[in-house]
Design a protein around this motif. Sequence first.
Motif, PDB file in Angstrom:
ATOM      1  N   SER A  33      -0.328  -8.234  -9.392  1.00 43.43           N
ATOM      2  CA  SER A  33       0.279  -6.933  -9.131  1.00 43.43           C
ATOM      3  C   SER A  33       1.612  -6.866  -9.866  1.00 43.43           C
ATOM      4  O   SER A  33       2.373  -7.834  -9.850  1.00 43.43           O
ATOM      5  N   ASN A  50      -5.213  -8.393   2.674  1.00 42.77           N
ATOM      6  CA  ASN A  50      -4.405  -7.204   2.421  1.00 42.77           C
ATOM      7  C   ASN A  50      -5.074  -6.223   1.474  1.00 42.77           C
ATOM      8  O   ASN A  50      -4.408  -5.422   0.820  1.00 42.77           O
ATOM      9  N   ARG A  52      -6.762  -3.422   1.813  1.00 40.61           N
ATOM     10  CA  ARG A  52      -6.479  -1.987   1.977  1.00 40.61           C
ATOM     11  C   ARG A  52      -5.112  -1.609   1.435  1.00 40.61           C
ATOM     12  O   ARG A  52      -4.945  -0.576   0.803  1.00 40.61           O
ATOM     13  N   ALA A  53      -4.113  -2.446   1.671  1.00 36.74           N
ATOM     14  CA  ALA A  53      -2.776  -2.174   1.159  1.00 36.74           C
ATOM     15  C   ALA A  53      -2.745  -2.263  -0.362  1.00 36.74           C
ATOM     16  O   ALA A  53      -2.091  -1.458  -1.027  1.00 36.74           O
ATOM     17  N   GLU A  55      -5.341  -1.731  -2.413  1.00 35.91           N
ATOM     18  CA  GLU A  55      -6.036  -0.552  -2.935  1.00 35.91           C
ATOM     19  C   GLU A  55      -5.202   0.711  -2.753  1.00 35.91           C
ATOM     20  O   GLU A  55      -5.304   1.644  -3.540  1.00 35.91           O
ATOM     21  N   GLY A  56      -4.362   0.746  -1.715  1.00 38.06           N
ATOM     22  CA  GLY A  56      -3.488   1.885  -1.482  1.00 38.06           C
ATOM     23  C   GLY A  56      -2.244   1.852  -2.356  1.00 38.06           C
ATOM     24  O   GLY A  56      -1.391   2.721  -2.266  1.00 38.06           O
ATOM     25  N   ARG A  57      -2.149   0.825  -3.201  1.00 39.92           N
ATOM     26  CA  ARG A  57      -1.056   0.653  -4.158  1.00 39.92           C
ATOM     27  C   ARG A  57       0.296   0.476  -3.477  1.00 39.92           C
ATOM     28  O   ARG A  57       1.333   0.862  -3.992  1.00 39.92           O
ATOM     29  N   LEU A  58       0.290  -0.130  -2.277  1.00 37.69           N
ATOM     30  CA  LEU A  58       1.536  -0.421  -1.589  1.00 37.69           C
ATOM     31  C   LEU A  58       2.130  -1.717  -2.140  1.00 37.69           C
ATOM     32  O   LEU A  58       1.408  -2.693  -2.348  1.00 37.69           O
ATOM     33  N   TRP A  62       5.509  -4.185   1.768  1.00 32.59           N
ATOM     34  CA  TRP A  62       5.010  -3.364   2.871  1.00 32.59           C
ATOM     35  C   TRP A  62       3.885  -4.029   3.640  1.00 32.59           C
ATOM     36  O   TRP A  62       3.491  -3.555   4.694  1.00 32.59           O
ATOM     37  N   TRP A  63       3.294  -5.102   3.134  1.00 31.12           N
ATOM     38  CA  TRP A  63       2.198  -5.757   3.812  1.00 31.12           C
ATOM     39  C   TRP A  63       2.725  -6.450   5.008  1.00 31.12           C
ATOM     40  O   TRP A  63       2.268  -6.988   5.832  1.00 31.12           O
TER      41      TRP A  63
END
Length: 63
Positions: A33, A50, A52-53, A55-58, A62-63
């Motif tokens: 990343s 992690n 979902r985070a 894929e959500g581009r967080l 933030w995780w």
Amino acid sequence: MDQQSSHRADTEDLVCSRCGTVADGRPPTWTCSVENGTRHYFCDNCSRENLRAIEGRLDSTWW
């Protein structure tokens, strides 16, 4: 980057930015990343936990 520097970067061991796991070389299953211009690598386990985070581009903070 010259060819020798590129080769060195490809053979360095990676450290997971989340849990600190050390990989031998560059495993194809790890996630990379780019956050604020810096590359972060994540091992298989941290990537799965992690997903979902990611894929959500967080950003990983933030995780």
